[in-house]
Design a protein around this motif. Structure first.
Motif, short mmCIF file in Angstrom:
data_model
loop_
_atom_site.label_atom_id
_atom_site.label_comp_id
_atom_site.label_asym_id
_atom_site.label_seq_id
_atom_site.Cartn_x
_atom_site.Cartn_y
_atom_site.Cartn_z
N THR A 269 0.83 -1.21 0.00
CA THR A 269 0.00 0.00 0.00
C THR A 269 0.87 1.26 0.00
N HIS A 270 1.94 1.25 0.75
CA HIS A 270 2.85 2.40 0.78
C HIS A 270 3.39 2.68 -0.63
N LEU A 271 3.82 1.63 -1.32
CA LEU A 271 4.38 1.81 -2.65
C LEU A 271 3.33 2.33 -3.63
N LEU A 272 2.12 1.80 -3.57
CA LEU A 272 1.06 2.25 -4.47
C LEU A 272 0.68 3.70 -4.21
N GLN A 273 0.54 4.04 -2.94
CA GLN A 273 0.15 5.42 -2.63
C GLN A 273 1.28 6.40 -2.96
N ALA A 274 2.52 5.99 -2.77
CA ALA A 274 3.64 6.85 -3.15
C ALA A 274 3.62 7.14 -4.64
N THR A 275 3.33 6.12 -5.45
CA THR A 275 3.24 6.32 -6.90
C THR A 275 2.09 7.25 -7.24
N ALA A 276 0.95 7.06 -6.59
CA ALA A 276 -0.20 7.92 -6.85
C ALA A 276 0.12 9.38 -6.48
N HIS A 277 0.78 9.57 -5.35
CA HIS A 277 1.18 10.94 -4.95
C HIS A 277 2.07 11.59 -6.01
N ALA A 278 3.04 10.83 -6.49
CA ALA A 278 4.00 11.38 -7.45
C ALA A 278 3.31 11.72 -8.77
N ILE A 279 2.43 10.86 -9.24
CA ILE A 279 1.70 11.11 -10.48
C ILE A 279 0.81 12.34 -10.32
N GLU A 280 0.14 12.42 -9.20
CA GLU A 280 -0.76 13.55 -8.94
C GLU A 280 0.03 14.86 -8.88
N ALA A 281 1.21 14.83 -8.27
CA ALA A 281 2.03 16.03 -8.16
C ALA A 281 2.51 16.52 -9.53
N SER A 282 2.59 15.61 -10.50
CA SER A 282 3.03 16.00 -11.84
C SER A 282 1.91 16.57 -12.68
N GLY A 283 0.71 16.64 -12.11
CA GLY A 283 -0.42 17.22 -12.82
C GLY A 283 -1.25 16.24 -13.61
N ARG A 284 -0.88 14.96 -13.54
CA ARG A 284 -1.66 13.95 -14.26
C ARG A 284 -2.82 13.45 -13.41
N ARG A 285 -3.81 12.87 -14.08
CA ARG A 285 -5.02 12.42 -13.41
C ARG A 285 -4.81 11.00 -12.88
#
Length: 489
Positions: free
Chosen positions: A198-214
């Motif tokens: 879960t940590h790895l998945l949420q970290a990826t989601a945070h990074a994608i979101e920070a880049s402006g992607r949906r």
């Protein structure tokens, strides 16, 4: 001639008792259907503590022990419960859910229905013209993902041998630019509980979101609830369109995805995203091939991507995790000092998962702050006694070695036992023979017989070759070490 008063009263009580028994048996049937439809885990979590209080004026009065449970059931399951109750309980047209002050016996376990002494609050649901019995919430089609924990980022994710490959794949996905080719799709990460999925998945989601992607992060249960809600609100098309208009879909705990219709819709969504070259990351507690409750076509599509296992946390990584947890606790409790030798000791004896490591730090903190005793190895022994798993060494079977090695190298057990000489099969076969000699008491001839009737000299050659390679090939040494830990867990 009218019946005597006592006889009339007896007749009334008999009718009441009969109605109560009918309602009780009807509710037990409802409970059985809920268990069959949603599975044992969901039933235990959400339905087991529902009690039928009474049926009056066409309304089945239900109670639960907490306000949270009441709110969750009303938001996610009230429609279905109403439908089942109306089918199984004669003359029931609606349900009312309340919070009980004292918990009655559970009718779902086959006992009598006992009226609770008090119900704090009741919300009644009644049927409408909708085939799902009552209107859906107006926000049913809103695509709101599960909440992200802002602490679970790449910066706070600690990397070791057991998770470095999964971390590298997730990091590459997060760092990709719009228009870059999609390399690993879907990425499936699996492990036992408490190892960082879960940590790895949420970290990826945070990074994608920070880049402006949906990005949308959903647990499998949240996907189920939202999809079913969209069906009831007749907004399923809008739900699908919103889901397919994102750049990254993250699904956690896929093993909980239940129901043929829901799995089919998820499969359609997965196909649409993959065909559109949109990234999908999925986590589960086992590889796709072993998700027995998941549709075969869906498992096959998942297996077409990259599947990585996050293995057991090695001692070095456990020490890193403990050091970080201790530092965080010390920021709040400045007098909380844990010597390096104690951290090393805890990392050695607490081996299950990251959650047990968190528990170990909390116990050391409690003992230190409550008794003001310095933290020593002796104190840690006392504080962590029940976290240390005292087990007998596991007896490893040759068949288990063959199965786990085959799964790790993505070949079949039949390939390992066959006479095929391709490199993709020879290396797993030799590793399996080497591990059989290392981890079992079987003789070389017996190991040979269990590997398709091979001669003992073949086994000896494999053992010597792998023994030599692990001394020079660090990649193979890490693989063999991982397989040993998997077999001995």
């Amino acid at each position: 001639m009218p019946p005597a008063p006592s006889a009339a009263r007896s007749n009334v009580l008999s009718v009441i008792e009969g109605a109560r028994n009918d309602a009780s048996s009807g509710w037990r049937r409802v409970a059985d259907r809920l268990r069959a439809e949603f599975g044992e885990d969901v039933f235990t979590s959400w339905f087991e503590r529902i009690a039928l209080e009474q049926v009056a004026n066409g309304v089945a009065h239900l109670s639960v022990p907490t306000r949270f449970l009441k709110s969750w059931i009303q938001s996610h399951y009230a429609d279905r419960i109403t439908a089942l109750v109306s089918e199984e309980c004669q003359d029931v047209r609606a349900i009312a859910i309340g919070v009980r002050v004292a918990a009655p016996k559970l009718a779902t376990n086959g006992g009598d229905v006992v009226v609770a002494p008090a119900i704090e609050h009741v919300e009644q649901r009644s049927p409408t013209a909708s085939p799902f019995l009552f209107p859906a919430r107006p926000d049913a089609a809103r695509l709101a993902g599960s909440p992200l924990d802002r602490r679970l980022t790449f910066d706070s994710f600690l990397v070791g041998r057991s998770n470095q490959l999964a971390f590298a794949a997730a990091r590459q996905i997060a760092d990709a630019k719009p228009g870059d080719p999609v390399t690993y799709n879907p990425l499936v990460v699996h492990s036992a509980v408490g190892l960082g999925k879960t940590h790895l998945l949420q970290a990826t989601a945070h990074a994608i979101e920070a880049s402006g992607r949906r990005v949308t992060y959903l647990t499998a249960e949240k996907f189920m609830f939202d999809f079913v809600a969209s069906l009831k609100a007749q907004t399923a098309l809008s739900f699908k369109e919103k889901l397919r208009a994102i750049d990254l879909l993250v699904i956690d705990d896929l093993q909980f995805l239940q129901g043929k219709t829901v799995q089919q819709e998820f499969g359609h969504t997965l196909n649409a995203l993959l065909d559109g070259r949109q990234q999908v990351i999925i986590a589960a507690d086992r590889p796709p091939s072993e998700l027995e409750g998941v549709d075969e076509r869906l498992r096959s599509r998942l297996a077409g991507g990259l599947t990585l296992e996050m293995g057991s946390i090695d001692e070095e990584l456990r020490a890193k995790i403990l050091a970080v947890r201790v530092a965080a606790a010390k920021a709040i409790h400045p007098k909380f000092d844990v010597p390096a030798e104690v951290i090393a000791y805890v990392a050695k004896i607490v081996t299950a998962n990251g959650r047990d490591l968190d528990g170990a730090v909390n116990r050391l903190l409690a003992h230190n702050t409550l008794t003001h005793a310095p933290i020593t190895i002796e104190m840690a022994e006392t504080a962590l006694r029940d976290l240390v798993r005292q087990v007998e060494p596991k007896r490893v079977k040759v068949e288990d070695i063959q199965r786990i090695v085959a799964r790790h190298y993505q070949v079949s057990r039949a390939d390992v036992l066959s006479s095929r000489r391709t490199q993709t099969v020879v290396r797993p076969r030799q590793v399996a023979m080497y591990l059989a000699k290392q981890l079992t008491l079987r003789s070389l001839p017996e190991i040979g017989r269990r590997f398709g009737g091979r001669d003992h000299t073949t086994v000896l050659h494999a053992v010597r070759k792998i023994d030599l390679l692990v001394k020079t090939d660090h990649g193979l040494a890490a693989e063999v070490d991982l397989l040993k830990r998997m077999l001995l867990e």
